[in-house]
Design a protein around this motif. Structure first.
Motif, PDB file in Angstrom:
ATOM      1  N   ILE A 126       0.825  -1.207   0.000  1.00 45.60           N
ATOM      2  CA  ILE A 126       0.000   0.000   0.000  1.00 45.60           C
ATOM      3  C   ILE A 126       0.862   1.263   0.000  1.00 45.60           C
ATOM      4  O   ILE A 126       0.480   2.302  -0.510  1.00 45.60           O
ATOM      5  CB  ILE A 126      -0.962  -0.005   1.213  1.00 45.60           C
ATOM      6  CG1 ILE A 126      -2.078   1.016   1.045  1.00 45.60           C
ATOM      7  CG2 ILE A 126      -0.220   0.201   2.510  1.00 45.60           C
ATOM      8  CD1 ILE A 126      -3.224   0.543   0.208  1.00 45.60           C
ATOM      9  N   ARG A 127       2.048   1.154   0.597  1.00 44.04           N
ATOM     10  CA  ARG A 127       3.075   2.187   0.569  1.00 44.04           C
ATOM     11  C   ARG A 127       4.420   1.468   0.518  1.00 44.04           C
ATOM     12  O   ARG A 127       4.481   0.283   0.845  1.00 44.04           O
ATOM     13  CB  ARG A 127       2.991   3.072   1.829  1.00 44.04           C
ATOM     14  CG  ARG A 127       1.913   4.143   1.771  1.00 44.04           C
ATOM     15  CD  ARG A 127       1.966   5.007   3.014  1.00 44.04           C
ATOM     16  NE  ARG A 127       0.929   6.038   3.006  1.00 44.04           N
ATOM     17  CZ  ARG A 127       0.624   6.797   4.052  1.00 44.04           C
ATOM     18  NH1 ARG A 127       1.285   6.620   5.192  1.00 44.04           N
ATOM     19  NH2 ARG A 127      -0.312   7.702   3.966  1.00 44.04           N
ATOM     20  N   PRO A 128       5.467   2.136   0.138  1.00 46.04           N
ATOM     21  CA  PRO A 128       6.770   1.457   0.070  1.00 46.04           C
ATOM     22  C   PRO A 128       7.121   0.757   1.384  1.00 46.04           C
ATOM     23  O   PRO A 128       7.195   1.381   2.441  1.00 46.04           O
ATOM     24  CB  PRO A 128       7.747   2.606  -0.230  1.00 46.04           C
ATOM     25  CG  PRO A 128       6.909   3.614  -0.975  1.00 46.04           C
ATOM     26  CD  PRO A 128       5.544   3.535  -0.339  1.00 46.04           C
ATOM     27  N   GLY A 129       7.254  -0.566   1.312  1.00 46.60           N
ATOM     28  CA  GLY A 129       7.601  -1.347   2.492  1.00 46.60           C
ATOM     29  C   GLY A 129       6.444  -1.637   3.416  1.00 46.60           C
ATOM     30  O   GLY A 129       6.624  -2.275   4.459  1.00 46.60           O
ATOM     31  N   LYS A 130       5.221  -1.204   3.069  1.00 47.07           N
ATOM     32  CA  LYS A 130       4.041  -1.402   3.914  1.00 47.07           C
ATOM     33  C   LYS A 130       3.047  -2.294   3.166  1.00 47.07           C
ATOM     34  O   LYS A 130       2.499  -1.886   2.134  1.00 47.07           O
ATOM     35  CB  LYS A 130       3.379  -0.064   4.266  1.00 47.07           C
ATOM     36  CG  LYS A 130       4.296   0.903   5.008  1.00 47.07           C
ATOM     37  CD  LYS A 130       4.633   0.384   6.396  1.00 47.07           C
ATOM     38  CE  LYS A 130       5.488   1.396   7.166  1.00 47.07           C
ATOM     39  NZ  LYS A 130       5.844   0.897   8.503  1.00 47.07           N
ATOM     40  N   PHE A 131       2.820  -3.498   3.699  1.00 45.06           N
ATOM     41  CA  PHE A 131       1.954  -4.476   3.059  1.00 45.06           C
ATOM     42  C   PHE A 131       0.696  -4.691   3.900  1.00 45.06           C
ATOM     43  O   PHE A 131       0.793  -4.971   5.101  1.00 45.06           O
ATOM     44  CB  PHE A 131       2.682  -5.807   2.883  1.00 45.06           C
ATOM     45  CG  PHE A 131       3.877  -5.729   1.988  1.00 45.06           C
ATOM     46  CD1 PHE A 131       3.791  -6.093   0.652  1.00 45.06           C
ATOM     47  CD2 PHE A 131       5.105  -5.278   2.477  1.00 45.06           C
ATOM     48  CE1 PHE A 131       4.899  -6.024  -0.179  1.00 45.06           C
ATOM     49  CE2 PHE A 131       6.214  -5.207   1.664  1.00 45.06           C
ATOM     50  CZ  PHE A 131       6.114  -5.575   0.323  1.00 45.06           C
ATOM     51  N   ILE A 132      -0.472  -4.572   3.289  1.00 42.45           N
ATOM     52  CA  ILE A 132      -1.719  -4.803   4.015  1.00 42.45           C
ATOM     53  C   ILE A 132      -2.113  -6.283   3.911  1.00 42.45           C
ATOM     54  O   ILE A 132      -1.667  -6.995   3.016  1.00 42.45           O
ATOM     55  CB  ILE A 132      -2.873  -3.923   3.485  1.00 42.45           C
ATOM     56  CG1 ILE A 132      -3.102  -4.147   1.984  1.00 42.45           C
ATOM     57  CG2 ILE A 132      -2.611  -2.459   3.791  1.00 42.45           C
ATOM     58  CD1 ILE A 132      -4.321  -3.435   1.432  1.00 42.45           C
ATOM     59  N   GLY A 133      -2.951  -6.714   4.834  1.00 47.07           N
ATOM     60  CA  GLY A 133      -3.508  -8.062   4.792  1.00 47.07           C
ATOM     61  C   GLY A 133      -5.007  -7.987   4.595  1.00 47.07           C
ATOM     62  O   GLY A 133      -5.679  -7.139   5.191  1.00 47.07           O
ATOM     63  N   VAL A 134      -5.552  -8.833   3.754  1.00 47.30           N
ATOM     64  CA  VAL A 134      -6.992  -8.821   3.458  1.00 47.30           C
ATOM     65  C   VAL A 134      -7.526 -10.244   3.542  1.00 47.30           C
ATOM     66  O   VAL A 134      -6.961 -11.166   2.930  1.00 47.30           O
ATOM     67  CB  VAL A 134      -7.280  -8.248   2.048  1.00 47.30           C
ATOM     68  CG1 VAL A 134      -8.786  -8.198   1.784  1.00 47.30           C
ATOM     69  CG2 VAL A 134      -6.668  -6.867   1.900  1.00 47.30           C
ATOM     70  N   CYS A 135      -8.596 -10.443   4.303  1.00 50.86           N
ATOM     71  CA  CYS A 135      -9.233 -11.754   4.389  1.00 50.86           C
ATOM     72  C   CYS A 135     -10.731 -11.561   4.576  1.00 50.86           C
ATOM     73  O   CYS A 135     -11.194 -10.468   4.899  1.00 50.86           O
ATOM     74  CB  CYS A 135      -8.659 -12.590   5.531  1.00 50.86           C
ATOM     75  SG  CYS A 135      -8.948 -11.893   7.161  1.00 50.86           S
ATOM     76  N   VAL A 136     -11.494 -12.619   4.374  1.00 51.61           N
ATOM     77  CA  VAL A 136     -12.941 -12.523   4.470  1.00 51.61           C
ATOM     78  C   VAL A 136     -13.356 -12.307   5.921  1.00 51.61           C
ATOM     79  O   VAL A 136     -12.707 -12.771   6.854  1.00 51.61           O
ATOM     80  CB  VAL A 136     -13.626 -13.783   3.888  1.00 51.61           C
ATOM     81  CG1 VAL A 136     -13.418 -14.984   4.780  1.00 51.61           C
ATOM     82  CG2 VAL A 136     -15.113 -13.547   3.672  1.00 51.61           C
ATOM     83  N   SER A 137     -14.440 -11.574   6.137  1.00 48.28           N
ATOM     84  CA  SER A 137     -14.969 -11.303   7.472  1.00 48.28           C
ATOM     85  C   SER A 137     -16.444 -11.675   7.481  1.00 48.28           C
ATOM     86  O   SER A 137     -17.203 -11.246   6.604  1.00 48.28           O
ATOM     87  CB  SER A 137     -14.803  -9.816   7.807  1.00 48.28           C
ATOM     88  OG  SER A 137     -15.529  -9.478   8.972  1.00 48.28           O
TER      89      SER A 137
END
Length: 495
Positions: A126-137
């Motif tokens: 999402i930004r340099p060196g910043k990774f988001i996590g996405v999963c079902v809710s």
């Protein structure tokens, strides 16, 4: 003076940041036509979107987003998540300071859009060196009741729960493994909605709730693992529960072969449940329909399709009622009705060292001992009814993890070699015979140990990191902290 100037500069920086944020949010609202409102510790964008007609999207359309930079807001996030489809509602959890809390919930208009978001945005930079996590809710509509008198029947528990709470749909009770006339001392109560379950829990949770003169324990039930339909269409293994302990694998195989001889490949039985493997999926589905509710050795069995390991969706948390596909509850997060946090340990976000990111530290694990006084009442308990924070070794946690996923216990096979210095070095191979999707079922670490205990612990860590990498990392960080605090070992976890 220098400190005052520094504080003043920081204050001006925050004001400028807030000002830029407000400008960006106003521009986003003007561009999209969505409304935005902040309440109960969360900011809602949409819900419904402009021109929406009809009911809200069905269950399965919401995804959870973690590891969001705390100074990132909807004006940056919404365009990213719009790549997967039309957003019905975007809920960003907020601090009083104005920063976000590191996570959000995004509801799409269809399940397909939600699945696409997971596919293309999980581990997205999402930004340099910043990774988001996405999963079902998903919304949890089920409560766990513990310390139920074992002689009580389903109808009695159902009637009592309907008296003290509203919206009860069903009660799930499992027979005792050794005496089918009794229950196992716990039950699950299904409610018509997440809100009904949340209201019931709030009413019952103080610890004074009693049924038939017994204090009943109440909490969220660990959610059932959700597996996508495409994966389930390939499953050819049946999960059979409520068997007699005395029933053998040969008996089970013979019973399932009766409706069509020779269709069963093999059977793996553990205590009072088993996995029945078929050569062809269509035979497994037909057998499930025929055998569900049948009696084997006097016990009425329950038969369902086994749920395979979902290696693409193993980023698993439990959100105090809102959850991902996992049946584990490793970290607590606010539910959709309020902004309060229920956490195991300290973390309020999902910041861990993944993809190069830094963790502020693992959850604290209590390692205290207490005096045992004469007259203290002891209650028999199964380790599988405990929470993950009660475990301080990867070996024990792997056994717990397998049980929660309705798998056979892990099998450990020991091997040895000789090191360059002449020392005997040991390694374990871990076999998981109940993985139902035909994927890798054995795991061997790339590190050796001089002790049996160390080798077994390394093997369990390695297995957990392959089955559920992100949740295992958090658990192993906490186990490492516990070992370090107790000076139990000089070998760090995750070395």
């Amino acid at each position: 003076m220098h400190e005052e100037n520094k504080a003043s500069a920081n204050g001006r920086g925050k004001i400028r940041s807030v000002s830029r944020n407000e400008t960006g949010l106003l521009a986003l609202m003007e561009k999209t036509g969505y409304s935005m409102v902040q309440e109960n510790g969360q900011r809602k964008f949409g819900g419904p979107p402009p021109g929406w007609k009809g009911p809200a999207p069905p269950r399965g359309c919401e995804v959870f987003v973690g590891k969001i930079p705390h100074d990132m807001y909807e004006d940056e996030l919404v365009p990213v998540f719009e790549r997967a489809g039309k957003i019905y509602e975007f809920r960003l959890m907020m601090e009083f300071s104005g920063e976000n809390r590191g996570y959000a919930f995004v509801t799409y208009t269809t399940k397909e859009e939600a699945q696409l978001a997971i596919k293309i945005l999980n581990n997205y930079e999402i930004r340099p060196g910043k990774f988001i996590g996405v999963c079902v809710s998903l919304d949890n509509c089920r409560l766990f009741l513990g310390a139920i008198p074992k002689e009580k029947k389903k109808e009695e528990i159902l009637n009592e729960m309907k008296k003290v709470t509203e919206g009860v749909v069903d009660v799930i009770v499992y027979p005792n493994a050794t005496d089918k006339t009794k229950n196992r001392g716990f039950a699950f109560v299904e409610y018509e909605s997440h809100r009904a379950a949340a209201m019931a829990r709030r009413r019952l949770i103080p610890g004074t709730f009693q049924l038939w003169g017994h204090t009943i324990k109440v909490d969220w039930a660990d959610p059932e693992k959700e597996v996508d339909e495409e994966t389930m269409q390939r499953v050819k293994v049946l999960y059979v529960r409520n068997l007699m302990i005395s029933t053998t694998e040969d008996t089970i195989k013979a019973e399932f072969n009766k409706f069509k001889p020779g269709v069963v490949e093999r059977v793996k039985k553990l205590r009072d449940y088993a996995f029945v493997h078929f050569f062809h999926r269509e035979d497994a589905v037909a057998a499930m329909s025929v055998m569900n509710g049948k009696c084997i050795d006097g016990a009425s069995i329950e038969v369902t399709l086994a749920k395979p390991v979902n290696k693409e969706g193993t980023w698993k948390q439990h959100f105090n009622g809102q959850m991902s596909p996992s049946s584990e509850n490793l970290l607590g997060f606010p539910n959709k009705d309020d902004g309060h946090q229920k956490s195991l340990g300290k973390p309020a976000s999902l910041a861990v060292r993944l993809n190069g990111q830094h963790s502020p530290g693992p959850p604290e694990v209590e390692r205290c001992t207490y005096p045992f006084f004469p007259g203290m009442k002891l209650t028999p308990i199964s380790m599988y009814s405990l929470k993950s924070i009660h475990f301080s070794s990867a070996v024990m946690y792997l056994d717990y993890f397998c049980n929660k996923n309705n798998w056979a216990p892990p099998e450990y096979h020991l091997y040895s070699t000789t090191g360059q210095d002449g020392k005997i070095l040991l390694v374990y191979k871990v076999l998981l015979p109940s993985i139902a999707d035909g994927s890798q079922s054995y795991f061997m670490p790339d590190k050796l140990s001089t002790t049996v205990e160390g080798a077994k612990e390394l093997a369990a860590q390695f297995t957990l990191l392959h089955l559920a990498p992100e949740q295992a990392y958090i658990i192993l960080l906490s186990l490492n902290a516990a070992r370090w605090n107790s000076r139990a070992s000089c070998t760090p976890y995750l070395a």
